[in-house]
Design a protein around this motif. Structure first.
Motif, PDB file in Angstrom:
ATOM      1  N   ALA A  87       0.834  -1.204   0.000  1.00  4.84           N
ATOM      2  CA  ALA A  87       0.000   0.000   0.000  1.00  4.84           C
ATOM      3  C   ALA A  87       0.871   1.258   0.000  1.00  4.84           C
ATOM      4  CB  ALA A  87      -0.924  -0.002   1.216  1.00  4.84           C
ATOM      5  N   TYR A  88       1.885   1.290   0.845  1.00  3.29           N
ATOM      6  CA  TYR A  88       2.772   2.452   0.905  1.00  3.29           C
ATOM      7  C   TYR A  88       3.599   2.592  -0.366  1.00  3.29           C
ATOM      8  CZ  TYR A  88       1.739   3.024   5.891  1.00  3.29           C
ATOM      9  OH  TYR A  88       1.131   3.241   7.096  1.00  3.29           O
ATOM     10  N   ALA A  89       4.026   1.488  -0.949  1.00  4.46           N
ATOM     11  CA  ALA A  89       4.815   1.543  -2.182  1.00  4.46           C
ATOM     12  C   ALA A  89       3.997   2.069  -3.349  1.00  4.46           C
ATOM     13  CB  ALA A  89       5.364   0.156  -2.504  1.00  4.46           C
ATOM     14  N   SER A  90       2.710   1.804  -3.340  1.00  4.62           N
ATOM     15  CA  SER A  90       1.877   2.240  -4.462  1.00  4.62           C
ATOM     16  C   SER A  90       1.248   3.614  -4.252  1.00  4.62           C
ATOM     17  CB  SER A  90       0.772   1.211  -4.729  1.00  4.62           C
ATOM     18  OG  SER A  90      -0.121   1.168  -3.636  1.00  4.62           O
ATOM     19  N   ASP A  91       1.314   4.145  -3.028  1.00  2.31           N
ATOM     20  CA  ASP A  91       0.681   5.441  -2.745  1.00  2.31           C
ATOM     21  C   ASP A  91       1.525   6.219  -1.749  1.00  2.31           C
ATOM     22  OD1 ASP A  91      -0.954   7.593  -2.199  1.00  2.31           O
ATOM     23  OD2 ASP A  91      -2.710   6.386  -1.686  1.00  2.31           O
ATOM     24  N   ILE A  92       2.434   7.043  -2.256  1.00  2.00           N
ATOM     25  CA  ILE A  92       3.336   7.801  -1.388  1.00  2.00           C
ATOM     26  C   ILE A  92       2.569   8.752  -0.464  1.00  2.00           C
ATOM     27  CG2 ILE A  92       3.794   9.638  -3.062  1.00  2.00           C
ATOM     28  CD1 ILE A  92       6.335   8.148  -0.606  1.00  2.00           C
ATOM     29  N   SER A  93       1.439   9.282  -0.923  1.00  2.00           N
ATOM     30  CA  SER A  93       0.675  10.198  -0.068  1.00  2.00           C
ATOM     31  C   SER A  93       0.102   9.470   1.147  1.00  2.00           C
ATOM     32  CB  SER A  93      -0.435  10.893  -0.858  1.00  2.00           C
ATOM     33  OG  SER A  93      -1.373   9.957  -1.337  1.00  2.00           O
ATOM     34  N   LEU A  94      -0.263   8.212   0.993  1.00  2.00           N
ATOM     35  CA  LEU A  94      -0.732   7.413   2.125  1.00  2.00           C
ATOM     36  C   LEU A  94       0.398   7.226   3.135  1.00  2.00           C
ATOM     37  CD1 LEU A  94      -2.831   5.538   3.519  1.00  2.00           C
ATOM     38  CD2 LEU A  94      -1.884   3.670   2.117  1.00  2.00           C
ATOM     39  N   PHE A  95       1.588   6.891   2.623  1.00  2.00           N
ATOM     40  CA  PHE A  95       2.742   6.737   3.508  1.00  2.00           C
ATOM     41  C   PHE A  95       3.044   8.037   4.246  1.00  2.00           C
ATOM     42  CE2 PHE A  95       7.246   7.450   4.243  1.00  2.00           C
ATOM     43  CZ  PHE A  95       7.510   6.441   5.132  1.00  2.00           C
ATOM     44  N   LEU A  96       3.105   9.144   3.521  1.00  4.50           N
ATOM     45  CA  LEU A  96       3.435  10.428   4.143  1.00  4.50           C
ATOM     46  C   LEU A  96       2.401  10.835   5.180  1.00  4.50           C
ATOM     47  CD1 LEU A  96       4.783  12.366   1.039  1.00  4.50           C
ATOM     48  CD2 LEU A  96       6.104  11.383   2.939  1.00  4.50           C
ATOM     49  N   ARG A  97       1.124  10.602   4.894  1.00  2.00           N
ATOM     50  CA  ARG A  97       0.073  10.933   5.865  1.00  2.00           C
ATOM     51  C   ARG A  97       0.249  10.129   7.152  1.00  2.00           C
ATOM     52  NH1 ARG A  97      -5.400   8.305   5.155  1.00  2.00           N
ATOM     53  NH2 ARG A  97      -4.216   6.810   6.345  1.00  2.00           N
ATOM     54  N   ASP A  98       0.451   8.816   7.005  1.00  2.00           N
ATOM     55  CA  ASP A  98       0.616   7.969   8.184  1.00  2.00           C
ATOM     56  C   ASP A  98       1.899   8.287   8.936  1.00  2.00           C
ATOM     57  OD1 ASP A  98      -1.778   6.810   7.599  1.00  2.00           O
ATOM     58  OD2 ASP A  98      -0.954   4.885   6.950  1.00  2.00           O
ATOM     59  N   TYR A  99       2.958   8.647   8.196  1.00  2.00           N
ATOM     60  CA  TYR A  99       4.220   9.023   8.830  1.00  2.00           C
ATOM     61  C   TYR A  99       4.031  10.282   9.669  1.00  2.00           C
ATOM     62  CZ  TYR A  99       9.112  10.264   9.400  1.00  2.00           C
ATOM     63  OH  TYR A  99      10.324  10.601   9.937  1.00  2.00           O
ATOM     64  N   VAL A 100       3.372  11.270   9.104  1.00  2.00           N
ATOM     65  CA  VAL A 100       3.116  12.519   9.834  1.00  2.00           C
ATOM     66  C   VAL A 100       2.294  12.246  11.090  1.00  2.00           C
ATOM     67  CG1 VAL A 100       1.859  14.712   9.722  1.00  2.00           C
ATOM     68  CG2 VAL A 100       3.373  14.046   7.854  1.00  2.00           C
TER      69      VAL A 100
END
Length: 52
Positions: A12-25
């Motif tokens: 999921a994170y590899a296919s959607d960087i915005s999802l990763f960045l949101r969860d990271y924040v």
């Protein structure tokens, strides 16, 4: 990626960087609300897996 749940998150994170960045924040915001232990209440570990 041995576990099924981990594999799902990695993909999921590899296919959607915005999802990763949101969860990271969100994770960093949660961490910033923790109280850092200092002085005699804190502990510095040279080896994280060992409590001295």
């Amino acid at each position: 990626m041995a576990g099924v749940e981990t594999r799902i998150w990695v993909r999921a994170y590899a296919s959607d960087i915005s999802l990763f960045l949101r969860d990271y924040v969100l994770a960093m915001m949660k961490l910033s609300n923790l109280r850092v232990l200092t002085g005699s209440t804190g502990q510095v570990r040279l080896h994280c897996s060992k409590v001295v």
